[in-house]
Design a protein around this motif. Structure first.
Motif, PDB file in Angstrom:
ATOM      1  N   GLN A  34       0.802  -1.218   0.000  1.00 54.29           N
ATOM      2  CA  GLN A  34       0.000   0.000   0.000  1.00 54.29           C
ATOM      3  C   GLN A  34       0.841   1.278   0.000  1.00 54.29           C
ATOM      4  O   GLN A  34       0.368   2.347  -0.400  1.00 54.29           O
ATOM      5  CB  GLN A  34      -0.922   0.016   1.221  1.00 54.29           C
ATOM      6  CG  GLN A  34      -1.907  -1.135   1.253  1.00 54.29           C
ATOM      7  CD  GLN A  34      -2.841  -1.145   0.061  1.00 54.29           C
ATOM      8  OE1 GLN A  34      -3.525  -0.166  -0.214  1.00 54.29           O
ATOM      9  NE2 GLN A  34      -2.852  -2.251  -0.663  1.00 54.29           N
ATOM     10  N   TYR A  35       2.097   1.164   0.432  1.00 55.22           N
ATOM     11  CA  TYR A  35       2.931   2.356   0.591  1.00 55.22           C
ATOM     12  C   TYR A  35       4.325   2.114   0.012  1.00 55.22           C
ATOM     13  O   TYR A  35       4.776   0.967  -0.145  1.00 55.22           O
ATOM     14  CB  TYR A  35       3.057   2.732   2.076  1.00 55.22           C
ATOM     15  CG  TYR A  35       1.743   2.975   2.755  1.00 55.22           C
ATOM     16  CD1 TYR A  35       1.064   4.184   2.598  1.00 55.22           C
ATOM     17  CD2 TYR A  35       1.156   1.988   3.551  1.00 55.22           C
ATOM     18  CE1 TYR A  35      -0.158   4.412   3.218  1.00 55.22           C
ATOM     19  CE2 TYR A  35      -0.058   2.212   4.171  1.00 55.22           C
ATOM     20  CZ  TYR A  35      -0.715   3.415   4.000  1.00 55.22           C
ATOM     21  OH  TYR A  35      -1.918   3.630   4.610  1.00 55.22           O
ATOM     22  N   ILE A  36       5.003   3.203  -0.278  1.00 57.45           N
ATOM     23  CA  ILE A  36       6.390   3.160  -0.711  1.00 57.45           C
ATOM     24  C   ILE A  36       7.181   4.142   0.136  1.00 57.45           C
ATOM     25  O   ILE A  36       6.816   5.316   0.226  1.00 57.45           O
ATOM     26  CB  ILE A  36       6.537   3.525  -2.205  1.00 57.45           C
ATOM     27  CG1 ILE A  36       5.804   2.502  -3.079  1.00 57.45           C
ATOM     28  CG2 ILE A  36       8.022   3.590  -2.600  1.00 57.45           C
ATOM     29  CD1 ILE A  36       5.752   2.899  -4.554  1.00 57.45           C
ATOM     30  N   ALA A  37       8.235   3.659   0.777  1.00 56.51           N
ATOM     31  CA  ALA A  37       9.162   4.537   1.487  1.00 56.51           C
ATOM     32  C   ALA A  37      10.332   4.838   0.560  1.00 56.51           C
ATOM     33  O   ALA A  37      10.674   4.047  -0.315  1.00 56.51           O
ATOM     34  CB  ALA A  37       9.657   3.875   2.767  1.00 56.51           C
ATOM     35  N   ASP A  50      16.566  12.272   4.366  1.00 57.73           N
ATOM     36  CA  ASP A  50      15.559  11.739   5.270  1.00 57.73           C
ATOM     37  C   ASP A  50      14.721  10.670   4.588  1.00 57.73           C
ATOM     38  O   ASP A  50      14.760  10.494   3.369  1.00 57.73           O
ATOM     39  CB  ASP A  50      14.649  12.860   5.767  1.00 57.73           C
ATOM     40  CG  ASP A  50      15.287  13.678   6.881  1.00 57.73           C
ATOM     41  OD1 ASP A  50      15.671  13.084   7.897  1.00 57.73           O
ATOM     42  OD2 ASP A  50      15.415  14.910   6.720  1.00 57.73           O
ATOM     43  N   ILE A  51      13.924   9.966   5.409  1.00 56.99           N
ATOM     44  CA  ILE A  51      13.000   8.952   4.905  1.00 56.99           C
ATOM     45  C   ILE A  51      11.598   9.551   4.837  1.00 56.99           C
ATOM     46  O   ILE A  51      11.131  10.170   5.790  1.00 56.99           O
ATOM     47  CB  ILE A  51      12.995   7.719   5.815  1.00 56.99           C
ATOM     48  CG1 ILE A  51      14.397   7.092   5.872  1.00 56.99           C
ATOM     49  CG2 ILE A  51      11.991   6.681   5.311  1.00 56.99           C
ATOM     50  CD1 ILE A  51      14.498   5.967   6.877  1.00 56.99           C
ATOM     51  N   LEU A  71       9.233  10.550   7.717  1.00 59.90           N
ATOM     52  CA  LEU A  71       9.377   9.612   8.823  1.00 59.90           C
ATOM     53  C   LEU A  71      10.588   9.936   9.689  1.00 59.90           C
ATOM     54  O   LEU A  71      10.647   9.558  10.856  1.00 59.90           O
ATOM     55  CB  LEU A  71       9.475   8.176   8.287  1.00 59.90           C
ATOM     56  CG  LEU A  71       8.245   7.669   7.534  1.00 59.90           C
ATOM     57  CD1 LEU A  71       8.478   6.257   7.017  1.00 59.90           C
ATOM     58  CD2 LEU A  71       6.998   7.721   8.403  1.00 59.90           C
ATOM     59  N   THR A  72      11.580  10.586   9.099  1.00 58.00           N
ATOM     60  CA  THR A  72      12.656  11.199   9.870  1.00 58.00           C
ATOM     61  C   THR A  72      12.678  12.672   9.508  1.00 58.00           C
ATOM     62  O   THR A  72      12.052  13.078   8.523  1.00 58.00           O
ATOM     63  CB  THR A  72      14.032  10.552   9.569  1.00 58.00           C
ATOM     64  OG1 THR A  72      14.370  10.762   8.189  1.00 58.00           O
ATOM     65  CG2 THR A  72      14.001   9.060   9.851  1.00 58.00           C
ATOM     66  N   LEU A  82      17.401   2.032   3.503  1.00 56.76           N
ATOM     67  CA  LEU A  82      16.237   1.632   4.271  1.00 56.76           C
ATOM     68  C   LEU A  82      15.692   0.296   3.796  1.00 56.76           C
ATOM     69  O   LEU A  82      15.819  -0.064   2.629  1.00 56.76           O
ATOM     70  CB  LEU A  82      15.146   2.696   4.181  1.00 56.76           C
ATOM     71  CG  LEU A  82      14.529   2.955   2.814  1.00 56.76           C
ATOM     72  CD1 LEU A  82      13.051   3.242   2.938  1.00 56.76           C
ATOM     73  CD2 LEU A  82      15.205   4.136   2.145  1.00 56.76           C
ATOM     74  N   ASP A  83      15.087  -0.453   4.706  1.00 58.30           N
ATOM     75  CA  ASP A  83      14.495  -1.750   4.403  1.00 58.30           C
ATOM     76  C   ASP A  83      13.248  -1.905   5.264  1.00 58.30           C
ATOM     77  O   ASP A  83      13.331  -1.871   6.491  1.00 58.30           O
ATOM     78  CB  ASP A  83      15.500  -2.866   4.697  1.00 58.30           C
ATOM     79  CG  ASP A  83      15.062  -4.213   4.157  1.00 58.30           C
ATOM     80  OD1 ASP A  83      14.313  -4.241   3.158  1.00 58.30           O
ATOM     81  OD2 ASP A  83      15.469  -5.239   4.729  1.00 58.30           O
ATOM     82  N   TRP A  84      12.073  -2.037   4.603  1.00 61.87           N
ATOM     83  CA  TRP A  84      10.804  -2.178   5.328  1.00 61.87           C
ATOM     84  C   TRP A  84      10.681  -3.601   5.839  1.00 61.87           C
ATOM     85  O   TRP A  84      11.040  -4.554   5.141  1.00 61.87           O
ATOM     86  CB  TRP A  84       9.633  -1.839   4.401  1.00 61.87           C
ATOM     87  CG  TRP A  84       8.425  -1.259   5.103  1.00 61.87           C
ATOM     88  CD1 TRP A  84       7.825  -1.732   6.215  1.00 61.87           C
ATOM     89  CD2 TRP A  84       7.689  -0.092   4.710  1.00 61.87           C
ATOM     90  NE1 TRP A  84       6.740  -0.948   6.564  1.00 61.87           N
ATOM     91  CE2 TRP A  84       6.636   0.064   5.652  1.00 61.87           C
ATOM     92  CE3 TRP A  84       7.794   0.820   3.669  1.00 61.87           C
ATOM     93  CZ2 TRP A  84       5.700   1.090   5.567  1.00 61.87           C
ATOM     94  CZ3 TRP A  84       6.872   1.858   3.592  1.00 61.87           C
ATOM     95  CH2 TRP A  84       5.831   1.993   4.529  1.00 61.87           C
TER      96      TRP A  84
END
Length: 358
Positions: A34-37, A50-51, A71-72, A82-84
């Protein structure tokens, strides 16, 4: 600058997801798709990365004020790799990342919902040494995070509990550099890059418990000679339609898997990377030249599709890079993007229907 795009898995319907003068890069999907960081320096200070995260079905230009959401925050230093997490844990899951917010790069884990809602929320530091620690990778069951530590005598792999309640455990030994770890789909094995062969860098594998103490069953999977390096291994999902056998003391738990990796001649100008595939990694170490070459032009940034039938990758096309997808055996490669800019870092959605890229 770089922006995040999403396209259908067949290359159609590409949509520009971010639109900002800053650099937006390294897309990572939430486990529910549902989301992409992503990483961005859009805070205005190019010294800070930042994320952010966004809805995977809504481009930034249509999302309205407040999207993408940070998020940061700008005083967090640089934040990379980053790794979800592999599951949502009843919320939005967690993100592991490396940041120099307190000096040297350290590995952190942050609950996504708390990072979003509480400006003062502090992600949990998983490491506290004086060394740089980067490239966090979640274990398939979401309980551990593996990372590479840049020690004085060379890089080494470590693993630590994702809740931060125990000290990191070193997985690889002294005398060489080891890093770029990738988990097998069931979490029992780790493939990694190491210089321990004496010339160049090769792909090795070990039990997930690590090699220290003599119980790691470390095996060399490739045998290369300098100046070629085998780099960036990516372990496939289960390639069999049948579930793996559930028996005690599996002799070959990874029989139905493969590793794709990049071979790089570091003296070539320009660099001439190629993609190879190594089958049945995690069983007995192969003998002879068993790695299959999948590409014959400069290429890298490999990513398995969730069902293991395809591999997305970046290929050099003249002076720029494009996204391609090929069958897992190297056949049927299809150009997915065609643009004067650089397209790179493909990332599959969890259902395999979409590919995000920068």
């Amino acid at each position: 600058n770089f922006e995040i795009f999403v396209m259908n898995a067949d290359g159609s319907g590409d949509i520009r997801m971010t639109e900002h003068p800053g650099h937006d890069a390294q897309p990572s999907w939430s486990p529910d798709g549902q989301y992409i960081a992503f990483e961005s320096d859009r805070t205005g200070d190019r010294s800070t990365v930042d994320i952010f995260y966004m809805r995977a079905d809504t481009p930034e230009i249509d999302a309205g004020e407040g999207w993408p959401k940070p998020l940061t925050h700008g005083n967090a230093g640089k934040t990379f790799t980053l790794d979800w997490s592999p599951d949502m844990d009843g919320g939005m899951g967690s993100i592991a990342f490396s940041s120099n917010r307190s000096g040297a790069f350290k590995v952190y884990v942050g609950d996504v919902r708390q990072m979003r809602d509480d400006y003062n929320y502090a992600p949990q530091p998983l490491t506290a040494s004086e060394f740089q620690e980067v490239m966090p990778k979640w274990s398939p069951d979401g309980t551990e995070v593996m990372f590479t530590a840049m020690l004085v005598g060379g890089h080494q792999l470590y693993v630590t509990a994702a809740d931060g309640l125990s000290s990191p455990v070193r997985l690889t030994s002294d005398g060489s550099s080891s890093g770029m770890g990738t988990w097998s789909y069931d979490g029992t094995k780790i493939a990694f890059v190491s210089s321990r062969g004496g010339e160049g860098f090769d792909i090795w594998q070990m039990d997930a418990a690590g090699e220290l103490g003599g119980a790691g069953n470390v095996e060399q999977l490739t045998d290369e000679r300098s100046p070629d390096y085998w780099l960036w291994p990516d372990w496939s999902p289960n390639l069999s339609q049948e579930p793996p056998p559930v028996t005690a003391g599996l002799a070959c738990p990874m029989e139905n898997t493969a590793i794709v990796f990049t071979s790089s001649n570091r003296t070539a100008s320009p660099l001439d990377d190629k993609i190879f595939r190594l089958d049945s990694a995690g069983c007995e170490a192969p003998t002879g030249p068993s790695a299959q070459q999948l590409t014959d032009t400069p290429s890298g940034h490999v990513a398995w599709s969730p069902d293991g039938t395809k591999v997305a990758y970046t290929k050099a096309m003249g002076s720029n890079f494009e996204i391609f997808v090929m069958n897992a055996d190297g056949s049927g490669d299809i150009r997915m993007t065609e643009h004067p800019g650089h397209d790179a870092q493909p990332s599959w959605s969890p259902d395999g229907q979409y590919i995000a890229f920068e």
